[in-house]
Design an enzyme around this catalytic site. Structure first.
Site, PDB file in Angstrom:
ATOM      1  N   ASN A  54      59.947  51.843  40.354  1.00 34.36           N
ATOM      2  CA  ASN A  54      59.680  51.853  39.243  1.00 34.36           C
ATOM      3  C   ASN A  54      60.219  53.146  38.450  1.00 34.36           C
ATOM      4  O   ASN A  54      59.304  54.156  38.914  1.00 34.36           O
ATOM      5  CB  ASN A  54      58.273  51.579  38.655  1.00 34.36           C
ATOM      6  CG  ASN A  54      57.863  51.562  37.248  1.00 34.36           C
ATOM      7  OD1 ASN A  54      58.755  51.804  36.479  1.00 34.36           O
ATOM      8  ND2 ASN A  54      56.627  51.533  36.796  1.00 34.36           N
ATOM      9  N   LYS A  63      60.236  54.200  35.518  1.00 38.19           N
ATOM     10  CA  LYS A  63      59.592  54.500  34.279  1.00 38.19           C
ATOM     11  C   LYS A  63      60.828  55.026  33.180  1.00 38.19           C
ATOM     12  O   LYS A  63      61.577  54.506  33.384  1.00 38.19           O
ATOM     13  CB  LYS A  63      58.525  55.635  34.611  1.00 38.19           C
ATOM     14  CG  LYS A  63      57.498  54.957  35.595  1.00 38.19           C
ATOM     15  CD  LYS A  63      56.159  55.833  35.999  1.00 38.19           C
ATOM     16  CE  LYS A  63      55.458  55.235  37.071  1.00 38.19           C
ATOM     17  NZ  LYS A  63      54.267  55.709  37.324  1.00 38.19           N
ATOM     18  N   HIS A 117      51.718  46.753  33.840  1.00 35.76           N
ATOM     19  CA  HIS A 117      51.736  48.030  34.382  1.00 35.76           C
ATOM     20  C   HIS A 117      50.555  49.034  33.749  1.00 35.76           C
ATOM     21  O   HIS A 117      50.349  48.924  32.430  1.00 35.76           O
ATOM     22  CB  HIS A 117      53.030  48.842  34.291  1.00 35.76           C
ATOM     23  CG  HIS A 117      52.926  50.061  35.143  1.00 35.76           C
ATOM     24  ND1 HIS A 117      52.729  51.219  34.587  1.00 35.76           N
ATOM     25  CD2 HIS A 117      53.253  50.413  36.163  1.00 35.76           C
ATOM     26  CE1 HIS A 117      52.580  52.471  35.803  1.00 35.76           C
ATOM     27  NE2 HIS A 117      53.104  51.595  36.719  1.00 35.76           N
ATOM     28  N   GLU A 166      50.332  51.911  32.714  1.00 36.41           N
ATOM     29  CA  GLU A 166      50.911  52.548  31.528  1.00 36.41           C
ATOM     30  C   GLU A 166      50.998  51.885  30.206  1.00 36.41           C
ATOM     31  O   GLU A 166      50.685  52.432  29.172  1.00 36.41           O
ATOM     32  CB  GLU A 166      52.208  53.492  31.977  1.00 36.41           C
ATOM     33  CG  GLU A 166      51.787  54.761  32.747  1.00 36.41           C
ATOM     34  CD  GLU A 166      52.923  54.799  33.829  1.00 36.41           C
ATOM     35  OE1 GLU A 166      54.164  54.392  33.755  1.00 36.41           O
ATOM     36  OE2 GLU A 166      52.517  55.399  35.041  1.00 36.41           O
ATOM     37  N   GLU A 209      47.563  48.810  41.714  1.00 36.06           N
ATOM     38  CA  GLU A 209      47.812  50.339  41.432  1.00 36.06           C
ATOM     39  C   GLU A 209      46.689  50.786  40.586  1.00 36.06           C
ATOM     40  O   GLU A 209      46.467  50.759  39.741  1.00 36.06           O
ATOM     41  CB  GLU A 209      48.982  50.330  40.358  1.00 36.06           C
ATOM     42  CG  GLU A 209      50.279  49.692  40.854  1.00 36.06           C
ATOM     43  CD  GLU A 209      51.581  50.552  40.168  1.00 36.06           C
ATOM     44  OE1 GLU A 209      52.022  51.353  40.824  1.00 36.06           O
ATOM     45  OE2 GLU A 209      51.537  50.408  39.095  1.00 36.06           O
ATOM     46  N   GLY A 213      50.759  58.933  39.605  1.00 34.00           N
ATOM     47  CA  GLY A 213      51.303  60.128  39.189  1.00 34.00           C
ATOM     48  C   GLY A 213      50.337  61.408  39.397  1.00 34.00           C
ATOM     49  O   GLY A 213      50.571  62.539  38.895  1.00 34.00           O
ATOM     50  N   SER A 263      51.029  57.156  43.801  1.00 27.71           N
ATOM     51  CA  SER A 263      51.589  58.284  44.539  1.00 27.71           C
ATOM     52  C   SER A 263      51.991  57.889  46.014  1.00 27.71           C
ATOM     53  O   SER A 263      51.788  58.663  46.903  1.00 27.71           O
ATOM     54  CB  SER A 263      50.500  59.186  44.691  1.00 27.71           C
ATOM     55  OG  SER A 263      50.036  59.661  43.302  1.00 27.71           O
TER      56      SER A 263
HETATM   57  P1  13P Z   1      53.746  57.291  41.148  1.00 26.73           P
HETATM   58  O1  13P Z   1      54.398  56.786  42.429  1.00 26.73           O
HETATM   59  O2  13P Z   1      54.757  58.207  40.550  1.00 26.73           O
HETATM   60  O3  13P Z   1      52.306  57.656  41.390  1.00 26.73           O
HETATM   61  O4  13P Z   1      53.750  55.872  40.102  1.00 26.73           O
HETATM   62  C1  13P Z   1      53.332  54.632  40.574  1.00 26.73           C
HETATM   63  C2  13P Z   1      53.714  53.590  39.649  1.00 26.73           C
HETATM   64  O5  13P Z   1      53.014  53.654  38.678  1.00 26.73           O
HETATM   65  C3  13P Z   1      54.515  52.699  40.152  1.00 26.73           C
HETATM   66  O6  13P Z   1      54.631  51.355  39.170  1.00 26.73           O
END
Ligand code: 13P
Length: 250
Positions: free
Chosen positions: A9, A11, A96, A98, A168, A174, A214
């Site tokens: 992903n 983002k 997701h 976010e 997640e 992150g 992560s």
């Molecule tokens: P990170 O791997 O940067 O923590 O992000 C995970 C994520 O949100 C994947 O959708």
């Protein structure tokens, strides 16, 4: 045997030129060293045509980060499932963290997005996960169960057979703090039991449940070795071909 999937992903990173270059490098890496997993690249909408072109003929697939709950019409700024299919997308993220916690999308909207994905022939990757405070107060399983019910309750077995789930934990996204394989495995087991209750034993046995938060080359193999973890949803480490390819198993 459940499908195993490693998805990147991206983002809101990489414009279409940068995205094409990254996708080409990943495709070349996969050609040199094929994987037993499905590999899915999930760039921003604007990079999808270039990424699709870059991975043409390779084992990698394309996915989108979001989808409109509507199929067509006066919905300024939205992107429909049909448009994503026309670009060759096979997957789309729904829910997701976010989008839940920064953009503010709620369970009812996400359930509609999940159904829009199914109507248009996409596989939704439905993401669930608890906040740090929810884990610390012992509410993690309850939160994740509610999110799963909101998204998946009432789907037919045929519809659900195209759904992929992703756990997640928000505190791991992150932050550099990965859930231990045991934490992830326990939650994946709870998710699978709930799917069994909602949709039956076959649905529970067959749905791929991915872990995200992560994930790095150093942690990927340990997570994938757990029989409850069917794949990975990778954020930051998917933004460079070498770290992403180091996560994708043979
Ligand atoms: P990170 O791997 O940067 O923590 O992000 C995970 C994520 O949100 C994947 O959708």
């Amino acid at each position: 045997m459940r499908r195993r999937i490693v998805a990147g992903n991206w983002k809101m990173n990489k414009d279409h030129v940068e995205g094409a270059a990254l996708a080409r490098d990943i495709a070349a890496g996969l050609a040199a060293r094929p994987s037993s997993c499905e590999v899915v690249l999930i760039p921003p909408f604007t990079s999808l045509p270039a990424v699709r072109e870059a991975i043409r003929g390779s084992a990698a697939k394309a996915g989108a980060q979001d989808i409109s709950a509507e199929d067509e019409g006066a919905f300024t700024g939205e992107i429909s499932g049909r448009m994503l299919r026309a670009l060759g997308c096979e997957y789309v993220l729904v829910g997701h963290s976010e989008r839940r916690h920064i953009i503010g999308e709620g369970g009812a909207l996400l359930a509609r997005k999940l159904r829009a994905a199914l109507r248009s022939g996409l596989s939704p990757v439905y993401c669930v996960g608890e906040l740090l405070g929810e884990r610390e107060s012992g509410a993690a399983e309850e939160v994740v169960s509610r999110q799963i019910r909101e998204g998946c309750e009432g789907l037919s077995p045929a519809e659900f057979s195209r759904v992929v789930l992703a756990y997640e934990p928000v505190w791991a996204i992150g932050t550099g703090r990965t859930a231990t394989p045991k934490d992830a495995s326990d939650m994946h087991g709870a998710i699978r039991r709930l799917i069994g209750d909602l949709l039956g034993a076959e649905a529970a046995a067959e749905v791929p449940v991915l872990y995200g938060g992560s994930v790095k080359p150093e942690s990927a193999a340990g997570l994938l070795a757990d029989r409850e973890i069917d794949g990975l949803l990778v954020g930051g480490a998917s933004l460079a071909a070498d770290s992403f390819l180091a996560i994708v198993p043979r």
